[in-house]
Design an enzyme around this catalytic site. Structure first.
Site, PDB file in Angstrom:
ATOM      1  CB  CYS A 131      -0.899   0.030   1.313  1.00  0.00           C
ATOM      2  SG  CYS A 131      -1.851   1.539   1.377  1.00  0.00           S
TER       3      CYS A 131
ATOM      4  CB  CYS B  53      -3.270   2.597  -1.968  1.00  0.00           C
ATOM      5  SG  CYS B  53      -3.694   0.873  -1.452  1.00  0.00           S
TER       6      CYS B  53
ATOM      7  CE  LYS C 297      -4.263   4.063  -6.336  1.00  0.00           C
ATOM      8  NZ  LYS C 297      -5.073   2.839  -6.161  1.00  0.00           N
TER       9      LYS C 297
ATOM     10  CE1 TYR D 266     -10.965  -4.014  -7.215  1.00  0.00           C
ATOM     11  CE2 TYR D 266     -10.779  -1.854  -6.720  1.00  0.00           C
ATOM     12  CZ  TYR D 266     -11.128  -3.016  -6.475  1.00  0.00           C
ATOM     13  OH  TYR D 266     -12.414  -3.032  -5.590  1.00  0.00           O
TER      14      TYR D 266
ATOM     15  CD  GLU E 289      -6.677   2.001  -9.254  1.00  0.00           C
ATOM     16  OE1 GLU E 289      -5.523   1.709  -8.809  1.00  0.00           O
ATOM     17  OE2 GLU E 289      -7.461   2.333  -8.539  1.00  0.00           O
TER      18      GLU E 289
ATOM     19  CG  HIS F 146     -28.221  23.204  -5.186  1.00  0.00           C
ATOM     20  ND1 HIS F 146     -28.451  22.092  -6.245  1.00  0.00           N
ATOM     21  CD2 HIS F 146     -28.507  24.601  -5.748  1.00  0.00           C
ATOM     22  CE1 HIS F 146     -28.575  22.827  -7.324  1.00  0.00           C
ATOM     23  NE2 HIS F 146     -28.636  24.339  -7.206  1.00  0.00           N
TER      24      HIS F 146
ATOM     25  CD  GLU G 172     -27.757  18.903  -5.715  1.00  0.00           C
ATOM     26  OE1 GLU G 172     -28.648  19.453  -5.008  1.00  0.00           O
ATOM     27  OE2 GLU G 172     -27.249  19.876  -6.572  1.00  0.00           O
TER      28      GLU G 172
HETATM   29  P1  NDP Z   1      -7.597  -8.080 -10.497  1.00  0.00           P
HETATM   30  O1  NDP Z   1      -7.940  -9.406  -9.736  1.00  0.00           O
HETATM   31  O2  NDP Z   1      -8.519  -7.144  -9.913  1.00  0.00           O
HETATM   32  O3  NDP Z   1      -7.632  -8.176 -11.750  1.00  0.00           O
HETATM   33  C1  NDP Z   1      -6.833  -8.681 -12.707  1.00  0.00           C
HETATM   34  C2  NDP Z   1      -7.141  -8.958 -14.123  1.00  0.00           C
HETATM   35  O4  NDP Z   1      -6.357  -9.574 -14.961  1.00  0.00           O
HETATM   36  C3  NDP Z   1      -8.579  -9.332 -14.465  1.00  0.00           C
HETATM   37  O5  NDP Z   1      -9.137  -8.448 -15.351  1.00  0.00           O
HETATM   38  C4  NDP Z   1      -8.124 -10.731 -15.189  1.00  0.00           C
HETATM   39  O6  NDP Z   1      -9.228 -11.051 -16.093  1.00  0.00           O
HETATM   40  C5  NDP Z   1      -6.822 -10.536 -15.805  1.00  0.00           C
HETATM   41  N1  NDP Z   1      -6.333 -11.762 -15.808  1.00  0.00           N
HETATM   42  C6  NDP Z   1      -5.908 -12.691 -14.607  1.00  0.00           C
HETATM   43  N2  NDP Z   1      -5.261 -13.791 -15.524  1.00  0.00           N
HETATM   44  C7  NDP Z   1      -4.844 -13.575 -16.628  1.00  0.00           C
HETATM   45  C8  NDP Z   1      -4.319 -14.169 -17.705  1.00  0.00           C
HETATM   46  N3  NDP Z   1      -3.735 -15.267 -17.293  1.00  0.00           N
HETATM   47  N4  NDP Z   1      -4.246 -13.785 -18.857  1.00  0.00           N
HETATM   48  C9  NDP Z   1      -5.026 -12.523 -19.259  1.00  0.00           C
HETATM   49  N5  NDP Z   1      -5.746 -11.805 -17.986  1.00  0.00           N
HETATM   50  C10 NDP Z   1      -5.825 -12.139 -16.897  1.00  0.00           C
HETATM   51  O7  NDP Z   1      -6.094  -7.852 -10.045  1.00  0.00           O
HETATM   52  P2  NDP Z   1      -5.379  -6.516 -10.178  1.00  0.00           P
HETATM   53  O8  NDP Z   1      -3.861  -7.188 -10.253  1.00  0.00           O
HETATM   54  O9  NDP Z   1      -5.669  -5.451 -10.911  1.00  0.00           O
HETATM   55  O10 NDP Z   1      -5.394  -5.816  -8.623  1.00  0.00           O
HETATM   56  C11 NDP Z   1      -5.108  -7.003  -7.549  1.00  0.00           C
HETATM   57  C12 NDP Z   1      -6.030  -6.487  -6.359  1.00  0.00           C
HETATM   58  O11 NDP Z   1      -5.350  -5.359  -5.710  1.00  0.00           O
HETATM   59  C13 NDP Z   1      -7.430  -6.033  -6.830  1.00  0.00           C
HETATM   60  O12 NDP Z   1      -8.175  -7.210  -6.859  1.00  0.00           O
HETATM   61  C14 NDP Z   1      -7.828  -5.254  -5.709  1.00  0.00           C
HETATM   62  O13 NDP Z   1      -8.436  -5.915  -4.657  1.00  0.00           O
HETATM   63  C15 NDP Z   1      -6.502  -4.664  -5.254  1.00  0.00           C
HETATM   64  N6  NDP Z   1      -6.222  -3.334  -5.563  1.00  0.00           N
HETATM   65  C16 NDP Z   1      -7.022  -2.270  -5.217  1.00  0.00           C
HETATM   66  C17 NDP Z   1      -7.134  -1.034  -5.542  1.00  0.00           C
HETATM   67  C18 NDP Z   1      -7.998  -0.019  -5.088  1.00  0.00           C
HETATM   68  O14 NDP Z   1      -8.685  -0.335  -4.099  1.00  0.00           O
HETATM   69  N7  NDP Z   1      -8.292   1.231  -5.550  1.00  0.00           N
HETATM   70  C19 NDP Z   1      -6.108  -0.594  -6.570  1.00  0.00           C
HETATM   71  C20 NDP Z   1      -5.347  -1.514  -7.050  1.00  0.00           C
HETATM   72  C21 NDP Z   1      -5.280  -3.085  -6.643  1.00  0.00           C
HETATM   73  P3  NDP Z   1     -10.684 -11.737 -15.435  1.00  0.00           P
HETATM   74  O15 NDP Z   1     -11.495 -10.785 -14.894  1.00  0.00           O
HETATM   75  O16 NDP Z   1     -11.169 -12.348 -16.676  1.00  0.00           O
HETATM   76  O17 NDP Z   1     -10.481 -12.877 -14.521  1.00  0.00           O
END
Ligand code: NDP
Length: 453
Positions: free
Chosen positions: A44, A49, A52, A180, A184, A438, A443
């Site tokens: 984080c 976080c 980022k 995510y 982002e 407002h 709102e």
């Molecule tokens: P996520 O699990 O959110 O997303 C992973 C993405 O990668 C999905 O779109 C998934 O597709 C895709 N994917 C997974 N495996 C493959 C593969 N083999 N080939 C191609 N695409 C693939 O993970 P992130 O890495 O984005 O983030 C991890 C976690 O960190 C998040 O889930 C969140 O909990 C946390 N986070 C929170 C943030 C916030 O609060 N603002 C910011 C950043 C991270 P599919 O959907 O089809 O499975």
């Protein structure tokens, strides 16, 4: 503390959850050590976080500069320049400041910080280098690490870890993933002037979010010039000097200066010695714990990303408070994972809490859906073609608001407030009887009267 133990508690991992658990437990009078091999504050603070969000602010400045003209400010955009190394250096200074704060918080609470890589040698012993420490309780809070799919040429692929220290920005970048981190970073890169292509393997990115939110975010990101490609994935990558040829599943080749994978994160358990101790991992590699964070070895607990609950800092913090109270307090309190609000800091932001329309329908609710789409007032003078979406999912039978979803400026800030109402079980009638502030975008959440479905 029993004489045979050096500590009441050894926490492995000084990320959000680990630091909170160590501090809270020490403040309850426990003798605590925390072992960390990298940086204080974990993902984080160092590569997640916090940096980022700083990058997101940086990327948004471009829009502010463009919008200024409509308000009478003369900002010659052709004379504006952006210096990436300055942003990275200032970000690094801020992270170092936070690392220092984390160190002082631990020290002031009386927690011993042990630098190094920990192995759990037996149910009550943690070994770091040449030394072994005995503890009544051991907690694994080692977090998670990015996963890069196994494709030919994968060695050149960067993850979010490296993106925070990139020496220079490329002209073009490929971001692989649709969660995510991918959206982002696509927003950050595009905002900073990098031509950005996002590749997602499914029909529509942000799986698990409300479908209206997903489609609306797609539309707004395309307007901002992000090249979104769905049903697309990387087959292989060839390095050609300072550039890369990315071969896509549909046969197309993309030439790019950077490939970043944001394809999920795995539990970071390597080298801890968990399987040797008989600690159970599930099919996705997360540590199996009961409702009290206890692993299959009674003296060893685990929390945070490593146990496969939502990978969010506030979740790890809440788990740490519950566990500390259980180990060294009155033993009361349980985790409540319902209605966890969350934001995606893409541009514009997404904020969401509670059930999506799809989840609510799946659960058998008869619904009323309230939906509003509008241009935020700020863009009236600047002429920016950006819209805002707000949506409420309401149970028709009880009138309870089951979910609130937003795409638009400050969505995270607005949804945080609504999360309290939704957690408290607010009804749509109570939303309706709440006065708006407002003129704000927020709102709209208390003035939507006619259901669209
Ligand atoms: P996520 O699990 O959110 O997303 C992973 C993405 O990668 C999905 O779109 C998934 O597709 C895709 N994917 C997974 N495996 C493959 C593969 N083999 N080939 C191609 N695409 C693939 O993970 P992130 O890495 O984005 O983030 C991890 C976690 O960190 C998040 O889930 C969140 O909990 C946390 N986070 C929170 C943030 C916030 O609060 N603002 C910011 C950043 C991270 P599919 O959907 O089809 O499975």
């Amino acid at each position: 503390m029993s004489d045979s133990h050096d500590f009441d508690l050894i926490v492995i991992g000084a990320g959000s959850g680990g630091v909170r658990l160590a501090r809270m437990s020490a403040q309850r009078g426990a003798k605590v050590a925390v072992v960390e091999s990298r940086y204080l504050g974990g993902t984080c603070v160092n590569v997640g976080c916090v940096p980022k969000k700083l990058f997101v602010y940086g990327a948004h400045v471009h829009d502010e500069l463009e919008d200024a003209a409509g308000y009478g400010w003369r900002v010659p955009l052709d004379q504006v320049s952006f210096d990436w190394p300055t942003l990275v250096a200032n970000k690094n200074a801020e992270i170092e400041r936070l690392n220092g704060i984390y160190g002082r918080l631990l020290e002031n609470a009386g927690v011993e910080i042990i630098n190094g890589t920990a192995t759990i040698s037996d149910a009550n012993t943690v070994t770091v280098g040449e030394r072994s420490y005995r503890a009544k309780h051991i907690t694994v809070a080692t977090g998670s690490w990015p996963v890069v799919p196994d494709v030919p040429g994968k060695d050149c692929i960067l993850t979010s870890n490296e993106m925070f220290y990139l020496p220079q920005l490329p002209r073009h970048a490929v971001v692989w993933g649709g969660g995510y981190i991918a959206v982002e970073f696509a927003g950050i890169l595009a905002g900073l002037g990098v031509e950005t292509t996002l590749l997602y393997r499914g029909d529509l990115f942000l799986r698990g979010f409300d479908n209206d939110v997903r489609r609306f975010t797609e539309q707004e990101m395309r307007k901002k010039g992000v090249d979104l490609r769905f049903n697309a994935t990387i087959e292989s990558i060839e390095t050609q000097g300072a550039h890369y040829q990315v071969m896509l599943s549909d046969g197309e080749r993309l030439e790019t200066g950077l490939v970043m994978a944001a394809t999920g994160r795995r539990a970071l358990v390597d080298g801890l010695g968990l399987t040797e101790l008989g600690i159970e991992l599930n099919a996705s590699g997360h540590i199996v714990v009961d409702d009290h964070f206890q692993t299959s070895v009674p003296s060893i607990t685990a929390l945070g990303d490593v146990i496969g609950t939502p990978q969010l800092t506030p979740v790890a913090l809440a788990q740490a408070m519950v566990l500390s109270r259980r180990l060294f307090g009155d033993g009361q309190g349980d985790m409540d994972y319902s209605a966890i609000p969350t934001a995606v800091f893409c541009q514009p932001n997404i904020g969401t809490v509670g059930l999506t329309e799809e989840e609510a329908r799946e659960a058998g609710y008869r619904l009323r859906i309230y939906r509003s789409e509008f241009r935020p007032m700020k863009y009236a003078l600047s002429g920016r073609d950006e819209r805002c979406l707000m949506k409420l999912v309401v149970d028709d039978e009880t009138d309870k608001v089951l979910g609130a979803h937003m795409v638009g400026p400050d969505a995270g800030e607005i949804i945080q407030g609504l999360a309290v109402a939704i957690k408290a079980g607010a009804t749509k009638a109570q939303f309706d009887s709440t006065m708006g502030i407002h003129p704000t975008s927020a709102e709209e959440f208390v003035t939507m009267r006619e259901p669209v479905a």
